[in-house]
Design a protein around this motif. Structure first.
Motif, PDB file in Angstrom:
ATOM      1  N   PHE A 102       0.793  -1.224   0.000  1.00 49.46           N
ATOM      2  CA  PHE A 102       0.000   0.000   0.000  1.00 49.46           C
ATOM      3  C   PHE A 102       0.831   1.283   0.000  1.00 49.46           C
ATOM      4  O   PHE A 102       0.315   2.341  -0.347  1.00 49.46           O
ATOM      5  CB  PHE A 102      -0.949   0.007   1.199  1.00 49.46           C
ATOM      6  N   TRP A 103       2.091   1.205   0.410  1.00 49.68           N
ATOM      7  CA  TRP A 103       2.934   2.393   0.365  1.00 49.68           C
ATOM      8  C   TRP A 103       3.743   2.464  -0.932  1.00 49.68           C
ATOM      9  O   TRP A 103       3.688   3.460  -1.644  1.00 49.68           O
ATOM     10  CB  TRP A 103       3.902   2.403   1.544  1.00 49.68           C
ATOM     11  N   ALA A 104       4.507   1.416  -1.186  1.00 46.27           N
ATOM     12  CA  ALA A 104       5.511   1.493  -2.246  1.00 46.27           C
ATOM     13  C   ALA A 104       4.999   1.077  -3.616  1.00 46.27           C
ATOM     14  O   ALA A 104       5.358   1.687  -4.629  1.00 46.27           O
ATOM     15  CB  ALA A 104       6.721   0.634  -1.863  1.00 46.27           C
ATOM     16  N   ALA A 105       4.180   0.026  -3.663  1.00 50.31           N
ATOM     17  CA  ALA A 105       3.763  -0.491  -4.973  1.00 50.31           C
ATOM     18  C   ALA A 105       3.031   0.545  -5.832  1.00 50.31           C
ATOM     19  O   ALA A 105       3.247   0.596  -7.044  1.00 50.31           O
ATOM     20  CB  ALA A 105       2.904  -1.743  -4.780  1.00 50.31           C
ATOM     21  N   PRO A 106       2.149   1.391  -5.261  1.00 51.29           N
ATOM     22  CA  PRO A 106       1.484   2.386  -6.111  1.00 51.29           C
ATOM     23  C   PRO A 106       2.335   3.622  -6.404  1.00 51.29           C
ATOM     24  O   PRO A 106       1.918   4.466  -7.210  1.00 51.29           O
ATOM     25  CB  PRO A 106       0.248   2.784  -5.281  1.00 51.29           C
ATOM     26  N   LEU A 107       3.477   3.752  -5.767  1.00 47.77           N
ATOM     27  CA  LEU A 107       4.207   5.017  -5.766  1.00 47.77           C
ATOM     28  C   LEU A 107       4.596   5.470  -7.176  1.00 47.77           C
ATOM     29  O   LEU A 107       4.272   6.582  -7.606  1.00 47.77           O
ATOM     30  CB  LEU A 107       5.451   4.891  -4.880  1.00 47.77           C
ATOM     31  N   ARG A 110       1.453   4.549 -10.202  1.00 48.93           N
ATOM     32  CA  ARG A 110       0.368   5.509 -10.352  1.00 48.93           C
ATOM     33  C   ARG A 110       0.811   6.720 -11.166  1.00 48.93           C
ATOM     34  O   ARG A 110       0.038   7.275 -11.954  1.00 48.93           O
ATOM     35  CB  ARG A 110      -0.125   5.929  -8.969  1.00 48.93           C
ATOM     36  N   GLU A 111       2.053   7.156 -10.978  1.00 46.71           N
ATOM     37  CA  GLU A 111       2.565   8.280 -11.772  1.00 46.71           C
ATOM     38  C   GLU A 111       2.613   7.925 -13.256  1.00 46.71           C
ATOM     39  O   GLU A 111       2.257   8.739 -14.116  1.00 46.71           O
ATOM     40  CB  GLU A 111       3.959   8.671 -11.279  1.00 46.71           C
ATOM     41  N   TYR A 112       3.049   6.699 -13.546  1.00 52.41           N
ATOM     42  CA  TYR A 112       3.109   6.270 -14.950  1.00 52.41           C
ATOM     43  C   TYR A 112       1.711   6.126 -15.547  1.00 52.41           C
ATOM     44  O   TYR A 112       1.466   6.530 -16.683  1.00 52.41           O
ATOM     45  CB  TYR A 112       3.861   4.949 -15.052  1.00 52.41           C
ATOM     46  N   GLU A 113       0.810   5.518 -14.786  1.00 54.12           N
ATOM     47  CA  GLU A 113      -0.538   5.293 -15.314  1.00 54.12           C
ATOM     48  C   GLU A 113      -1.279   6.603 -15.579  1.00 54.12           C
ATOM     49  O   GLU A 113      -1.989   6.741 -16.578  1.00 54.12           O
ATOM     50  CB  GLU A 113      -1.343   4.430 -14.340  1.00 54.12           C
ATOM     51  N   LEU A 118       5.333  12.975 -16.462  1.00 53.67           N
ATOM     52  CA  LEU A 118       5.785  13.868 -17.525  1.00 53.67           C
ATOM     53  C   LEU A 118       5.791  15.318 -17.061  1.00 53.67           C
ATOM     54  O   LEU A 118       6.548  16.146 -17.581  1.00 53.67           O
ATOM     55  CB  LEU A 118       4.874  13.726 -18.752  1.00 53.67           C
ATOM     56  N   VAL A 119       4.950  15.640 -16.089  1.00 53.71           N
ATOM     57  CA  VAL A 119       4.898  16.986 -15.545  1.00 53.71           C
ATOM     58  C   VAL A 119       5.828  17.134 -14.350  1.00 53.71           C
ATOM     59  O   VAL A 119       6.511  18.146 -14.185  1.00 53.71           O
ATOM     60  CB  VAL A 119       3.448  17.348 -15.144  1.00 53.71           C
ATOM     61  N   VAL A 120       5.852  16.117 -13.507  1.00 52.26           N
ATOM     62  CA  VAL A 120       6.635  16.194 -12.272  1.00 52.26           C
ATOM     63  C   VAL A 120       8.122  16.200 -12.565  1.00 52.26           C
ATOM     64  O   VAL A 120       8.893  16.988 -11.994  1.00 52.26           O
ATOM     65  CB  VAL A 120       6.259  15.023 -11.345  1.00 52.26           C
ATOM     66  N   SER A 200       6.947  -1.612  -8.733  1.00 56.46           N
ATOM     67  CA  SER A 200       6.189  -0.484  -9.261  1.00 56.46           C
ATOM     68  C   SER A 200       6.884   0.137 -10.456  1.00 56.46           C
ATOM     69  O   SER A 200       6.243   0.500 -11.450  1.00 56.46           O
ATOM     70  CB  SER A 200       5.997   0.560  -8.159  1.00 56.46           C
ATOM     71  N   ALA A 201       8.221   0.254 -10.375  1.00 56.12           N
ATOM     72  CA  ALA A 201       8.978   0.846 -11.480  1.00 56.12           C
ATOM     73  C   ALA A 201       9.008  -0.065 -12.699  1.00 56.12           C
ATOM     74  O   ALA A 201       8.903   0.398 -13.839  1.00 56.12           O
ATOM     75  CB  ALA A 201      10.398   1.155 -11.019  1.00 56.12           C
ATOM     76  N   VAL A 202       9.147  -1.349 -12.481  1.00 55.13           N
ATOM     77  CA  VAL A 202       9.299  -2.289 -13.598  1.00 55.13           C
ATOM     78  C   VAL A 202       7.967  -2.540 -14.296  1.00 55.13           C
ATOM     79  O   VAL A 202       7.882  -2.542 -15.526  1.00 55.13           O
ATOM     80  CB  VAL A 202       9.919  -3.602 -13.093  1.00 55.13           C
TER      81      VAL A 202
END
Length: 345
Positions: A102-107, A110-113, A118-120, A200-202
């Motif tokens: 719940f902490w790391a996996a969406p980190l 979620r930004e990619y999805e 692209l903004v951050v 999450s990154a991969v």
């Protein structure tokens, strides 16, 4: 008549060129504040649960200490303080997987999805700086909450052990007592956070990374506990005379509840291990004496047990902390490399 030449001096005043407007670089303080603002509900909710469970553990420990025994009934007769202690011992074991899922996996996923990366990740804020802020704040919070909850449960388990009329309820090498201590909990929390972040990154998919984090976390924990932990050091071997009449040991030297038993078996007269056929000896009509004589006929003269004594608990816990810290470091290196590489593509 000499002509007079008038020289006109023209003074040219160069217009001041306004400097190009530059955007201030995002500082580490701002980055940590933004990270807190974005994840404060996740961190705050987890902290509330951890504080509540810690208060419950310390409250039960205080009552056991005050009354002097751990068999008080709670609400129903089948629930006692020592059973509550065993249930609470499972809570810190779930902290690492909670952080992973719940902490790391969406980190990152979620930004990619949502395409917000692209903004951050602009020229003012590189992916490495953004990710470092997340790791520092959230990783430290996860480790601190895990250690605090583990410390409270350790107090409870020690109190129950001290006042249990039935003897020690939690052996030092029992999985709940071994893994609940704060320094081991820090290793699990760091590993869970790094695991969820790497997946999450991969994967770049929130649900997929959460599911994989849950499964991989428990698989790794199970493999380390069963395949590595018993061999952090060479086990001690205790041999006992074999009594064919009793079908077992004739001595009372079996390791106690505080020992980690790695292996048991049989030895022949030369001290070599003997592979015996239990199926041939354990017939439906055979009693302990017939079973023991059958084993003696196969050359058994001693029983042995390979074990670790309780004075190895703390060194083993430190080794386990090192194992999971190394896992976490490797996963973080993979995550930073992967994010930096994919950002260039």
């Amino acid at each position: 008549m000499t002509p007079t030449t008038t020289t006109a001096t023209t003074t040219t005043t160069a217009e001041a060129v306004a400097p190009a407007a530059t955007r201030a670089r995002v500082g580490w303080g701002d980055l940590l504040w933004l990270t807190w603002r974005q994840h404060r509900w996740t961190v705050g909710g987890t902290a509330a649960i951890a504080v509540g469970l810690s208060a419950l553990a310390l409250g039960v420990a205080w009552h056991v200490e005050a009354t002097g025994h751990a068999r008080h009934s709670l609400l129903f007769d089948e629930y006692t303080y020592d059973s509550v202690a065993r249930a609470l011992a499972l809570a810190p074991l779930m902290t690492g997987v909670l952080v992973a899922v719940f902490w790391a996996a969406p980190l990152l996923a979620r930004e990619y999805e949502q395409r917000t990366h692209l903004v951050v990740w602009t020229q003012d804020l590189t992916p490495v700086r953004w990710l470092t802020g997340k790791v520092v704040l959230l990783g430290a919070a996860a480790a601190g909450l895990s250690a605090g909850l583990g410390a409270a449960v350790v107090v409870l388990l020690n109190t129950v052990n001290a006042h249990s009329a039935a003897g020690q309820r939690f052996g030092s090498f029992d999985s709940d007592a071994f893994e609940v201590v704060p320094h081991v909990q820090v290793g699990y929390a760091l590993f869970g956070f790094a695991l969820g972040l790497a997946l999450s990154a991969v994967t770049r998919r929130t649900v997929l990374s959460m599911g994989l984090s849950f499964g991989v976390f428990f698989v790794v924990r199970g493999l380390v506990a069963s395949l590595w932990r018993p061999y952090y050091a060479t086990p001690l071997r205790t041999a006992m005379p074999f009594d064919p009449v009793a079908g077992g040991s004739s001595g009372d030297v079996w390791p106690g509840v505080d020992h980690l038993v790695v292996d048991v078996g049989y030895l022949n007269a030369a001290g070599a291990e003997v592979e015996v056929s239990h199926t041939a000896c354990a017939t439906p009509n055979s009693g302990p004496e017939e079973y023991g004589r059958c084993l003696a006929d196969q050359g058994v003269v001693q029983l042995f047990v390979d074990h670790h004594p309780p004075d190895r608990v703390v060194p083993f816990q430190l080794v386990e902390l090192g194992v999971y810290t190394a896992f976490a470091a490797g996963l973080l290196v993979l995550t930073f490399w992967w994010v930096k590489r994919m950002h260039r593509v």
